[in-house]
Enzyme design. Structure first.
Site, mmCIF file in Angstrom:
data_model
loop_
_atom_site.group_PDB
_atom_site.id
_atom_site.type_symbol
_atom_site.label_atom_id
_atom_site.label_comp_id
_atom_site.label_asym_id
_atom_site.label_seq_id
_atom_site.Cartn_x
_atom_site.Cartn_y
_atom_site.Cartn_z
ATOM 1 N N ASP A 1 9.012 -4.897 -7.286
ATOM 2 C CA ASP A 1 8.444 -3.553 -7.330
ATOM 3 C C ASP A 1 7.878 -3.270 -5.929
ATOM 4 O O ASP A 1 8.551 -3.507 -4.946
ATOM 5 C CB ASP A 1 7.397 -3.455 -8.432
ATOM 6 C CG ASP A 1 7.121 -2.010 -8.856
ATOM 7 O OD1 ASP A 1 7.728 -1.094 -8.286
ATOM 8 O OD2 ASP A 1 6.297 -1.807 -9.752
ATOM 9 N N ASP B 1 3.620 -5.520 -8.449
ATOM 10 C CA ASP B 1 3.406 -5.245 -7.035
ATOM 11 C C ASP B 1 2.691 -6.439 -6.401
ATOM 12 O O ASP B 1 1.934 -7.147 -7.061
ATOM 13 C CB ASP B 1 2.547 -3.997 -6.866
ATOM 14 C CG ASP B 1 3.191 -2.773 -7.492
ATOM 15 O OD1 ASP B 1 4.332 -2.457 -7.112
ATOM 16 O OD2 ASP B 1 2.557 -2.148 -8.366
ATOM 17 N N ASP C 1 0.463 -0.820 -3.771
ATOM 18 C CA ASP C 1 0.261 0.445 -4.472
ATOM 19 C C ASP C 1 -1.214 0.818 -4.418
ATOM 20 O O ASP C 1 -2.091 -0.031 -4.670
ATOM 21 C CB ASP C 1 0.697 0.345 -5.943
ATOM 22 C CG ASP C 1 2.188 0.568 -6.122
ATOM 23 O OD1 ASP C 1 2.916 0.556 -5.111
ATOM 24 O OD2 ASP C 1 2.630 0.737 -7.269
ATOM 25 N N ARG D 1 9.334 4.384 1.510
ATOM 26 C CA ARG D 1 7.926 4.388 1.116
ATOM 27 C C ARG D 1 7.036 3.626 2.090
ATOM 28 O O ARG D 1 6.463 2.587 1.761
ATOM 29 C CB ARG D 1 7.743 3.812 -0.292
ATOM 30 C CG ARG D 1 8.462 4.589 -1.375
ATOM 31 C CD ARG D 1 8.146 4.036 -2.754
ATOM 32 N NE ARG D 1 8.886 4.743 -3.799
ATOM 33 C CZ ARG D 1 8.817 4.453 -5.091
ATOM 34 N NH1 ARG D 1 8.033 3.462 -5.494
ATOM 35 N NH2 ARG D 1 9.519 5.139 -5.974
#
Length: 444
Positions: A263, A224, A267, A322
């Protein structure tokens, strides 16, 4: 809609938004104030998060390295210098000023490849027509193509991840500062600020093929752009998160599946808490922001009552999904602008025990994309979604979702009311306001 047509649409809409300029200035006082939510200080590197500005202002607030002594202020221009500065001084307050664009993968993917690794040999060995789709690659020995891929991936992992200590401010100098191909690891620490950086998503040089992922198998990637893992009081402000030179649209396919090399962009996981993301740009990405990484009960025990995050005055542009996908957390999303294109899947993922409040946001959707797609139900978790506008009109996002997707009915009422907000602007002003102030290069 192709991209050129979309940009034409965008230009037309931008012209219509020009009339909002006076409103924006009236709401914010001046252009500079419109994107200066932090405490006023002559040195942006020592600015702190304003009291009441989102969840990161809760309790002790977020000051980063504002109190650093002169001996703990560093200006860095190389990846080695950046990592060395992070490692100095332990958790004493520190400021790291990034000058120019620092490339964590300046020597290319080849520099990480283990001796003997050969991608063509990997493709030949694990092709579905010969390997099949019933068994994964976990039992492959170290000298196999998968074993050599694992060794290569471990080298990249060590090279591109940067551990950020507590009480740290990382800030770009000027308008062109950034990190390319790096993964910022904000793990198990408190009090971190990241500002004014263009963060180009890391490219996984060695994605893994998993024959058992789905009905056709799938490529899975790591890294990430930024990870907030078990950390508290983190402020991410005026950054631009982007796939940059390596968008998914240019990725090849192997075994009939996209060779996925990205990715997430951000996060927030594993009991992380008290995060504010303000005035950022999140653009050109698929799986953008994940809050809470698992429905599993063992993870849930550490996530319940945490994962509190605020997102305001961000631009979410040309993303697939997302933005964010939420589990467990009390997440406040207000005054953001979401600009979609034909590849759009959804913005808000409603996950297990999530408590999302999404208010006063603006959405610009292309022709043929229904506002019903803004919300995606993964679990039956009530949310609050009020005072939002889609293409210039007020829309009840929950009502339109339930009307068009009755099999995934959502319930209204998140069960809490955000109090940690600065100025809340009407949704009609948000597109111009965010265009004027969000992203890297605009910290003063």
């Amino acid at each position: 809609m192709n991209r050129s047509k979309w940009h034409g649409h965008a230009r037309a809409r931008a012209a219509s938004l020009a009339g909002c300029t006076a409103l924006v200035l009236a709401l914010t006082g001046t252009g500079a104030q419109a994107h200066s939510p932090s405490h006023h200080h002559h040195d942006p590197a020592r600015q702190t998060l304003t009291a009441g500005d989102g969840w990161a202002s809760h309790g002790t607030g977020t000051t980063g390295g504002a109190h650093a002594g002169a001996e703990h202020v560093y200006t860095v221009t190389t990846w080695a210098g950046f990592k060395a500065a992070l490692a100095r001084g332990g958790s004493a307050p520190k400021i790291i000023k990034v000058k120019g664009t620092i490339d964590a993968v300046s020597e290319g993917c080849e520099a990480f490849a283990a001796p003997g690794y050969d991608f063509d040999a990997y493709l030949e060995k694990y092709a579905p027509q010969t390997w099949g789709l019933e068994r994964d690659l976990s039992a492959e020995p170290d000298d196999s193509p998968e074993g050599l891929r694992r060794a290569s991936a471990a080298r990249q992992d060590t090279a591109i991840k940067a551990d950020v200590p507590a009480n740290t401010t990382i800030i770009g100098v000027g308008r062109d500062a950034g990190l390319k191909g790096a993964s910022l690891q904000i793990r198990g620490v408190d009090n971190v600020i990241v500002r004014n950086l263009t963060l180009q998503s890391p490219v996984d040089c060695f994605p893994q093929w998993d024959p058992t992922d789905g009905s056709k198998g799938n490529w899975n990637s790591e890294y990430d752009t930024a990870v907030v893992y078990g950390s508290t009081h983190v402020w991410l402000d005026h950054n631009t998160f982007t796939d940059g030179e390596h968008p998914d649209s240019e990725a090849p396919t192997h075994f009939g599946m996209l060779y996925q090399q990205h990715d997430g962009e951000l996060d927030i996981v594993r009991g992380a808490n008290y995060v504010t993301a303000s005035w950022n740009v999140f653009t050109e990405h698929d799986k953008t922001i994940l809050i809470g990484n698992s429905d599993g009960e063992s993870t849930a025990v550490g996530d319940r009552g945490k994962l509190k995050a605020t997102f305001h005055h961000n631009l979410f542009s040309h993303l697939v999904e997302r933005a964010p996908r939420v589990r467990f957390g009390q997440v406040d999303v207000y005054n953001n602008h979401f600009v979609a294109d034909a590849g759009y899947s959804y913005s808000f993922g409603i996950g297990k025990e999530s408590q999302l409040v999404a208010e006063h946001n603006a959405f610009t959707l292309p022709e043929g994309i229904s506002p019903a797609k803004v919300l995606k139900r993964w679990n039956d978790s009530p949310l609050t979604a009020a005072h939002n506008r889609v293409n210039g009109r007020s829309v009840d996002l929950i009502a339109v979702h339930n009307a068009e997707i009755p099999a995934e009915t959502l319930r209204s009422g998140a069960g809490w009311t955000p109090t940690l907000r600065t100025a809340v602007h009407p949704a009609r002003a948000v597109p111009a306001l965010v265009a004027h102030g969000a992203g890297a290069g605009r910290v003063r």
